[in-house]
Design a protein around this motif. Structure first.
Motif, PDB file in Angstrom:
ATOM      1  N   THR A  72      43.587   4.806 -18.538  1.00 14.72           N
ATOM      2  CA  THR A  72      43.391   3.852 -17.325  1.00 14.72           C
ATOM      3  C   THR A  72      42.778   3.180 -17.756  1.00 14.72           C
ATOM      4  OG1 THR A  72      45.251   4.933 -15.802  1.00 14.72           O
ATOM      5  CG2 THR A  72      44.710   2.416 -15.713  1.00 14.72           C
ATOM      6  N   GLN A  73      42.874   2.026 -18.892  1.00 12.35           N
ATOM      7  CA  GLN A  73      42.111   0.449 -18.679  1.00 12.35           C
ATOM      8  C   GLN A  73      42.740  -0.023 -18.010  1.00 12.35           C
ATOM      9  OE1 GLN A  73      41.469  -0.123 -22.987  1.00 12.35           O
ATOM     10  NE2 GLN A  73      40.685   1.820 -22.796  1.00 12.35           N
ATOM     11  N   GLU A  74      41.116  -0.865 -17.117  1.00 12.46           N
ATOM     12  CA  GLU A  74      41.972  -1.964 -16.049  1.00 12.46           C
ATOM     13  C   GLU A  74      40.803  -2.861 -17.141  1.00 12.46           C
ATOM     14  OE1 GLU A  74      41.218  -3.513 -11.506  1.00 12.46           O
ATOM     15  OE2 GLU A  74      41.810  -1.051 -12.299  1.00 12.46           O
ATOM     16  N   HIS A  75      41.018  -4.465 -16.301  1.00 11.97           N
ATOM     17  CA  HIS A  75      40.132  -5.831 -16.886  1.00 11.97           C
ATOM     18  C   HIS A  75      41.461  -6.879 -16.380  1.00 11.97           C
ATOM     19  CE1 HIS A  75      43.609  -6.139 -19.682  1.00 11.97           C
ATOM     20  NE2 HIS A  75      44.367  -6.712 -19.484  1.00 11.97           N
ATOM     21  N   THR A  76      40.589  -7.679 -16.493  1.00 11.87           N
ATOM     22  CA  THR A  76      40.526  -9.008 -15.632  1.00 11.87           C
ATOM     23  C   THR A  76      40.890 -10.084 -16.593  1.00 11.87           C
ATOM     24  OG1 THR A  76      38.296  -9.752 -15.869  1.00 11.87           O
ATOM     25  CG2 THR A  76      39.318  -8.237 -14.127  1.00 11.87           C
ATOM     26  N   VAL A  77      42.570 -11.013 -15.972  1.00  3.39           N
ATOM     27  CA  VAL A  77      42.980 -12.211 -16.611  1.00  3.39           C
ATOM     28  C   VAL A  77      42.735 -12.729 -15.169  1.00  3.39           C
ATOM     29  CG1 VAL A  77      44.753 -13.408 -17.756  1.00  3.39           C
ATOM     30  CG2 VAL A  77      44.343 -10.104 -17.985  1.00  3.39           C
TER      31      VAL A  77
END
Length: 114
Positions: A72-77
């Protein structure tokens, strides 16, 4: 007879279209609908009485699968939220058009205009 009535009732409910909440801003005889650009709303409704803008940072998760199982990868937008307030006079409620990244996503009613 009861089973037939129940079957007809359930069938009718399943065939009815599902109505989602859609943003629509009425400006005189013009409509600006969900997904409209800011320039489209300006063309149809004119300049708003007030404009407010803010930036929100939202985290998004992406799940991928591979031979080792997955990750699982988490990134911000970042999203730009703008709220435009339209005052259509004392006989109509003010309308607040909400834009997300330049597209109309919501329309809320305020108090009566002046």
């Amino acid at each position: 007879m009861r089973a037939l009535l129940l079957t007809l009732t359930v069938s009718t409910c399943l065939l009815l279209p599902v109505r989602g909440e859609a943003a629509t801003l009425r400006c005189g005889n013009q409509l600006a609908s969900d997904g409209a650009s800011k320039s489209d709303v300006l063309m149809r409704c004119g300049e708003p009485m007030a404009k407010e803008s803010r930036t929100e940072t939202v985290g998004e998760k992406t799940r991928t699968r591979d031979e080792q199982g997955g990750s699982t990868q988490e990134h911000t937008v970042q999203k730009t939220i703008e709220e435009w307030t339209y005052n259509f006079g004392p006989s109509r409620l003010m309308q607040v058009a909400v834009f997300e990244n330049g597209r109309l996503v919501d329309v809320r009613s305020g108090g009566y205009g002046r």
